[in-house]
Design an enzyme around this catalytic site. Structure first.
Site, mmCIF file in Angstrom:
data_model
loop_
_atom_site.group_PDB
_atom_site.id
_atom_site.type_symbol
_atom_site.label_atom_id
_atom_site.label_comp_id
_atom_site.label_asym_id
_atom_site.label_seq_id
_atom_site.Cartn_x
_atom_site.Cartn_y
_atom_site.Cartn_z
ATOM 1 N N ARG A 156 0.881 -1.171 0.000
ATOM 2 C CA ARG A 156 0.000 0.000 0.000
ATOM 3 C C ARG A 156 0.916 1.216 0.000
ATOM 4 N NH1 ARG A 156 -5.276 1.164 3.566
ATOM 5 N NH2 ARG A 156 -6.035 -0.002 1.770
ATOM 6 N N HIS A 187 -7.245 1.126 -6.624
ATOM 7 C CA HIS A 187 -7.426 0.209 -5.490
ATOM 8 C C HIS A 187 -8.056 -1.082 -6.032
ATOM 9 C CE1 HIS A 187 -7.641 -1.145 -1.512
ATOM 10 N NE2 HIS A 187 -8.525 -0.319 -0.974
ATOM 11 N N GLN A 231 -9.900 -3.702 -3.817
ATOM 12 C CA GLN A 231 -11.219 -3.195 -3.442
ATOM 13 C C GLN A 231 -12.204 -3.415 -4.591
ATOM 14 O OE1 GLN A 231 -12.045 -1.639 -0.330
ATOM 15 N NE2 GLN A 231 -14.034 -2.165 -1.181
ATOM 16 N N ASP A 242 -17.305 7.181 -1.355
ATOM 17 C CA ASP A 242 -16.042 7.039 -0.622
ATOM 18 C C ASP A 242 -15.748 8.395 0.024
ATOM 19 O OD1 ASP A 242 -13.551 6.194 0.316
ATOM 20 O OD2 ASP A 242 -12.553 6.331 -1.630
ATOM 21 N N CYS A 251 -16.324 1.715 0.334
ATOM 22 C CA CYS A 251 -15.148 0.866 0.577
ATOM 23 C C CYS A 251 -14.714 0.887 2.032
ATOM 24 C CB CYS A 251 -14.000 1.300 -0.331
ATOM 25 S SG CYS A 251 -13.477 2.990 -0.028
ATOM 26 N N ARG A 302 -13.618 -8.502 0.776
ATOM 27 C CA ARG A 302 -12.191 -8.244 0.505
ATOM 28 C C ARG A 302 -11.414 -9.545 0.703
ATOM 29 N NH1 ARG A 302 -9.848 -3.195 0.902
ATOM 30 N NH2 ARG A 302 -7.969 -4.365 0.343
HETATM 31 N N1 CP Z 1 -11.135 -0.289 2.117
HETATM 32 C C1 CP Z 1 -9.880 -0.384 2.579
HETATM 33 O O1 CP Z 1 -8.893 -0.546 1.834
HETATM 34 O O2 CP Z 1 -9.775 -0.310 3.943
HETATM 35 P P1 CP Z 1 -8.436 -0.130 4.785
HETATM 36 O O3 CP Z 1 -7.871 1.223 4.438
HETATM 37 O O4 CP Z 1 -8.859 -0.231 6.221
HETATM 38 O O5 CP Z 1 -7.474 -1.227 4.398
HETATM 39 N N1 NVA Z 2 -9.957 6.739 -1.297
HETATM 40 C C1 NVA Z 2 -9.549 6.260 0.000
HETATM 41 C C2 NVA Z 2 -9.736 4.782 0.104
HETATM 42 C C3 NVA Z 2 -9.325 4.166 1.405
HETATM 43 C C4 NVA Z 2 -9.488 2.678 1.439
HETATM 44 C C5 NVA Z 2 -8.105 6.645 0.268
HETATM 45 O O1 NVA Z 2 -7.278 6.525 -0.644
HETATM 46 O O2 NVA Z 2 -7.800 7.079 1.380
#
Ligand code: CP
Ligand code: NVA
Length: 302
Positions: free
Chosen positions: A103, A130, A133, A221, A261, A289
């Site tokens: 990530r 993502h 997701q 989101d 999400c 997920r």
């Molecule tokens: N939706 C998602 O990726 O959640 P987290 O940021 O908690 O991993």
């Molecule tokens: N759009 C959000 C998604 C988190 C899972 C972010 O990037 O923070």
């Protein structure tokens, strides 16, 4: 499939296969209480530059359920590109583990990890997309609807990484995607154009009511994604007309489902009444997920 960086990299066959394998693994776990140890002796290294609940726990428990093991590497530990170059991290970590999940902030870093890693690299969210997701989202829609045929999903809010993966997934699922975003917050033009060129049905709106009229699902989101915190105040002034509340939901099909999400900023992009209402599929979506990523891990590692 060597790496998993974007849903746009998949073929329709690979996408369909991941959907059906995820459903099979989910069913097996429900009915038998366990899965076959398809990943016995395999390990997943998980690099995080940002916080996480779902991504970390779903990958970690998913690996465990398949007989493998996962290692959590916190933002302080590896310091991707600071303590050590991205390429060297990929080269070294890839000598220990069977796959790397990362990530990151910059999407270029996930691409670089994949370039230098001797083992598969999975994108666990970047500033661009993502895709894990997206897999869980389409799995949730498939369960809710029974089939993607003739269905429309409306995304309301920021044209961010999550929307990019929904648009990329639409190439394979054939679902029509409406995106309602304020001016200046549209999804990247090249993402939409590339999807349209591959036959996806995507339509951009500014008016959220127009975008959700009669649709089969509404998705939202956060207005400020991780890494954009300096823009929070400005975004809080721009986005309120894009809140998913009962009034907006009332314009969708009566049986439309609601997705997010997560994490949610309740009272901003979604109200409690909608997040906790009868049409919400938020918790199935979060659970999915794990099932979707287990299918992905099996296809990348066996
Ligand atoms: N939706 C998602 O990726 O959640 P987290 O940021 O908690 O991993
Ligand atoms: N759009 C959000 C998604 C988190 C899972 C972010 O990037 O923070």
């Amino acid at each position: 499939m060597k790496h998993f960086l974007s849903l746009a990299d998949l073929t329709k066959e690979q996408f369909d296969d991941l959907m059906s394998l995820a459903q099979k693994l989910k069913r097996e776990l429900r009915e038998q209480g366990q899965n076959e140890p398809l990943l016995a002796g395999k390990s997943l290294g998980m690099i995080f530059q940002k916080p996480s609940l779902r991504t970390r726990v779903s990958f970690e428990t998913g690996m465990l359920q398949l007989g493998g093991h996962a290692l959590y590497l916190s933002p302080n530990e590896i310091q991707l590109g600071k303590r050590e170059s991205v390429a060297d991290v990929a080269r070294v970590l890839g000598r220990y583990v069977s796959a790397i999940m990362a990530r990151v902030f910059e999407h270029a870093h996930i691409v670089e990890l994949a370039e230098y890693s001797p083992v598969p690299v999975i994108n666990g969210l970047s500033d661009y997309n993502h895709p894990c997701q997206g897999l869980a989202d389409y799995l949730t829609l498939l369960e809710a609807w029974g089939s993607f045929e003739g269905r429309t999903l409306a995304y309301v809010g920021d044209g961010n990484n999550v929307l990019t993966s929904l648009v990329n997934g639409a190439i394979h699922a054939g679902v029509t995607v409406h995106a309602a975003t304020p001016e200046g917050y549209e999804p990247p033009t090249q993402v939409v154009e590339a999807a349209l060129a591959r036959g996806a049905r995507v339509k951009l709106f500014q008016d959220p009511i127009e975008a959700v009229r009669g649709v089969d699902a509404i998705y939202t989101d956060v207005w400020t994604s991780m890494g954009q915190e300096a823009e929070t105040e400005k975004r809080l002034r721009v986005f309120p007309p894009y809140q998913v509340n009962e009034a907006l939901l009332g314009h969708a099909h009566a049986e439309a489902v609601v997705l997010h999400c997560l994490p949610a900023h309740r009272g901003e992009e979604i109200t409690d009444a909608v997040a906790d209402g009868a049409q919400s599929r938020l918790w199935d979506q979060a659970e999915n997920r794990m099932h979707a990523q287990k299918a992905l891990l099996v296809r990348l590692l066996t």
